[in-house]
Design a protein around this motif. Structure first.
Motif: not given
Length: 276
Positions: A201-218
């Motif tokens: 869910m968090t990855r989906k919510l981070l889906d944005s033109e401003h987010v180039k890469r998700i490195r880590e979610i703790d």
């Protein structure tokens, strides 16, 4: 919790039975037999088919939020009900619940006395009637609310089915105050949300033109509370890094709270790299 109200004069009764056994259908009749003025059912304060205060758990869009609504975990909801009971204190009040443990939670949160008497659904319905109610719930996923149809239309997010046609033997004149509704979700069974689901869910919510890469979610969970630490790379597209991070924080907090019904204690966002 607002504990400034003295509700100690209210005599509390409990009406207990598993979900789907016909408590709400029988509630008005049981209340009338015992001279009870108000009913608390699924987050609502009800009297003679009228909603006096609160919000129905059946107005929620998922089961976890409905459970929290039914046991008055939301402060504004809890305060509204406590304020109403303080301003219009009934002599007797009956709480509907699926277990005695649920009764304890509701009375504690609303600062009410423990119940003077616990009435079980088996005290007022035969095994055949309870099975008929359970069958209706399993097959049609419909719920009874002890409120007139006109009141339900303003307080329920789901499908309004009809005025009730009784499945119990005989016909109680109080049935005219009951309405059949169909929630947006099922109340049956247990619900657990795994860490993998929350992370997705968090990855989906981070889906944005401003987010180039998700490195880590703790992710850390504490009962029904969540803490997140997120490391990302950003594209600066018309906004500052600080503005983007704050927007993402709010989006994640709001989205996870809405879809899981859990309390989001903290969302930390660390920006690793910025790309122009």
């Amino acid at each position: 919790m607002n504990s400034s109200h003295d509700l100690s004069s209210i005599k509390v009764f409990a009406f207990v039975g598993p979900a789907g056994t016909g408590k709400s259908h029988r509630a008005t009749h049981v209340a009338r037999q015992n001279g009870i003025d108000f009913i608390i059912d699924d987050g609502l304060v009800i009297s003679r088919g009228r909603i006096l205060a609160g919000r129905s758990a059946k107005s929620e869009v998922n089961r976890l939020r409905a459970i929290k609504r039914a046991i008055f975990e939301y402060p504004e909801h809890r305060d509204e009900v406590m304020n109403y009971l303080a301003e219009h204190p009934p002599e007797k009040l009956m709480i509907l619940a699926t277990s005695e443990g649920m009764i304890e939670k509701i009375t504690a949160r609303l600062c009410l006395n423990p119940p003077e008497r616990i009435i079980n659904i088996t005290d007022v319905s035969t095994p055949e009637e309870i099975e008929a109610a359970l069958r209706e719930r399993r097959e049609k996923k419909q719920h009874v609310v002890p409120v007139a149809k006109a009141q339900i239309e303003q307080n329920f997010a789901g499908k309004l089915v009809s005025q009730i046609r009784g499945f119990f033997k005989g016909r109680d004149k109080d049935e005219s105050r009951n309405t059949i509704v169909k929630p947006l979700f099922s109340f049956n069974g247990k619900v657990t949300i795994g860490s993998d689901a929350i992370l997705e869910m968090t990855r989906k919510l981070l889906d944005s033109e401003h987010v180039k890469r998700i490195r880590e979610i703790d992710l850390e969970t504490f009962d029904d509370r969540i803490e997140l630490s997120i490391e990302i790379d950003l594209n600066l597209v018309g906004k500052s890094a600080l503005s983007i991070a704050k927007t993402l924080q709010k989006k994640i907090r709001t989205g996870l709270s809405y879809f899981t019904g859990m309390e989001i204690r903290r969302v930390n966002i660390k920006v690793n790299e910025i790309f122009l």
